[in-house]
Design an enzyme around this catalytic site. Structure first.
Site, short mmCIF file in Angstrom:
data_model
loop_
_atom_site.label_atom_id
_atom_site.label_comp_id
_atom_site.label_asym_id
_atom_site.label_seq_id
_atom_site.Cartn_x
_atom_site.Cartn_y
_atom_site.Cartn_z
N ALA A 121 21.27 -31.71 57.79
CA ALA A 121 22.54 -31.95 57.12
C ALA A 121 23.73 -31.29 57.78
O ALA A 121 24.81 -31.87 57.85
CB ALA A 121 22.42 -31.50 55.66
N ARG A 158 10.28 -32.02 60.00
CA ARG A 158 8.92 -31.46 59.94
C ARG A 158 8.05 -32.29 59.00
O ARG A 158 6.93 -31.89 58.70
CB ARG A 158 8.95 -30.01 59.42
N TYR A 166 10.80 -24.87 71.37
CA TYR A 166 9.76 -24.21 70.58
C TYR A 166 8.86 -25.28 69.97
O TYR A 166 9.22 -26.46 69.90
CB TYR A 166 10.35 -23.32 69.48
N GLU A 217 19.88 -32.72 71.72
CA GLU A 217 20.55 -31.62 71.02
C GLU A 217 21.92 -31.42 71.66
O GLU A 217 22.04 -30.95 72.79
CB GLU A 217 19.73 -30.34 71.13
#
Length: 419
Positions: free
Chosen positions: A184, A255, A359, A382
């Site tokens: 968000a 996720r 990660y 990103e």
């Protein structure tokens, strides 16, 4: 009259933000000089009271974290005890966000007055304005644009997709599917998706080659409930808004996909920012993305999901450090985007698999698109940090989205060439 309306709306925007004002919150940059300090930060990142904007990766690369007032004294004392270097980069996040909210609201109002469309690239726009823009394009360009309500969010907001073609009437073309805004607070991601739409639709002549043999399907805001919540109540909210318990709301949509769901890099604690959900696909928003991906199976050649922040072009896998057998196809496309951006603006993007350069995080949409929906190329982009990370200024929007488009265009060209 217009001035009075502006002032009233600006006052209301400040009042709305006070639901979670972040008054007195601080943002720290922490510099780990050895593996012990890196491991210390990783352990601290498990504390849900600390909002780690990014995770410690390489030594001497700053890790950024936001800490609320009640925890600041003990947090700083812990770092000093272990002689970990840190710097406060924002002494009062609440003041910063309030000023940014006022500026954004002012820019939104000017855009409504001065432009013919519902959106501009001088402000971060609300979800209803984004949907209105899609509808305006469908009306203005009916032969090339189709807008559909693909489903509803938990709070009953319309999730609209826009399908863009060259208007030749041919069906069954290959597809590039792009989405944004699953997290968000990453406002620049939907803005970048809107700029892609703008380029493909309103700047069609310059980009006709991208639509000759491909259609584009774009979902500019995956998580509208969370996105609206960041505008009205809590600017740094990350998750969806479906209640999990009496105390905790929301699931991390990235996720929540059912591919190695919950195996690594996701939390089982419902208040955590990386909460994986009670089950895979527990959220209506992730179910909708799943259904879109599966509906495009066979035709879908490139899945691109926009996030911020960090200057990364990431590809599978997120659940393991192993690479897929055909990882070079992903790498070739991502490298094309990174090279185009570097040549255009000098901005450097790091390219590699999610686990190896960032990660491990299982249950992401990019892994699902590749591993289950069989998109041959799946990339997470990103975008760069703005402000202290998630809060670019309104002046940064246009430079960021134009730079992003340069990379996306290059990646799309590579996909079209290969498939």
């Amino acid at each position: 009259m217009f001035l009075k309306t502006c002032l009233l709306l600006l006052v209301c925007s400040v009042a709305a933000l006070s639901a979670h004002s972040y008054d007195g919150y601080k943002i720290y940059d922490i510099y780990a000089r050895n593996n012990f300090e890196k491991q210390l930060l990783l352990r601290l990142a498990n504390n849900v009271d600390y909002d780690f904007f990014d995770m410690p990766r390489a030594l001497d690369v700053a890790t950024r974290v936001m800490v609320q007032p009640k925890d600041q004294e003990s947090f700083e004392e812990l770092l000093r005890r272990f002689a970990v270097n840190f710097m406060v980069i924002d002494n009062n996040v609440g003041n910063t966000l309030q000023q940014e909210q006022l500026e954004n609201q002012s820019q939104r109002l000017m855009a409504q007055r001065d432009t013919k469309r519902s959106i501009s690239f001088t402000a971060f726009h609300r979800h209803d304005e984004i949907n209105a823009y899609l509808d305006e394009l469908a009306k203005a360009y009916p032969s090339r644009v189709t807008v559909k309500t693909a489903g509803k969010s938990y709070e009953n907001r319309d999730l609209k997709t826009i399908t863009i073609s060259n208007g030749d009437g041919k069906s069954g073309k290959n597809v590039i599917f792009l989405d944004a805004g699953i997290h968000a607070r990453e406002w620049i991601a939907p803005a970048a998706a809107l700029y892609v739409i703008y380029q493909l639709v309103e700047n069609f002549v310059a980009n006709a080659d991208l639509l000759k043999s491909y259609d584009w399907v774009i979902l500019p805001v995956v998580n509208p409930d969370g996105y609206e919540y960041t505008h009205t109540s809590s600017r740094m909210w990350r998750k969806t808004r479906k209640p999990v318990s009496s105390a905790c709301y929301g699931t991390d949509g990235n996720r929540n996909f059912d591919f190695h769901w919950g195996e690594v890099g996701a939390s089982s604690f419902s208040c955590a920012d990386t909460y994986k959900g009670k089950t895979a696909f527990s959220e209506p928003e992730t179910q909708l993305v799943r259904d879109l991906l599966l509906s495009l199976q066979g035709r879908g050649k490139f899945y691109l999901t926009l996030h911020s922040y960090g200057n990364y072009l990431l590809y599978p896998w997120g659940w393991t450090s192993d690479l897929p057998a055909d990882w070079r196809a992903h790498d070739e496309v991502a490298q094309a985007g990174a090279a185009a951006i570097k040549a255009s603006t000098g901005t450097k993007y790091t390219v590699g698999s999610s686990t190896n350069v960032l990660y491990a995080a299982a249950g992401g949409s990019d892994d699902y698109a590749f591993g289950v929906a069989k998109f041959p190329v799946s990339v997470t982009m990103e975008l760069p940090a703005g402000g202290t990370g998630f809060n670019p200024s309104t002046e940064q929007i246009l430079p960021f989205v134009t730079e992003t488009w340069t990379g996306i265009r290059a990646m799309a060209e590579k996909v079209i060439q290969k498939y």
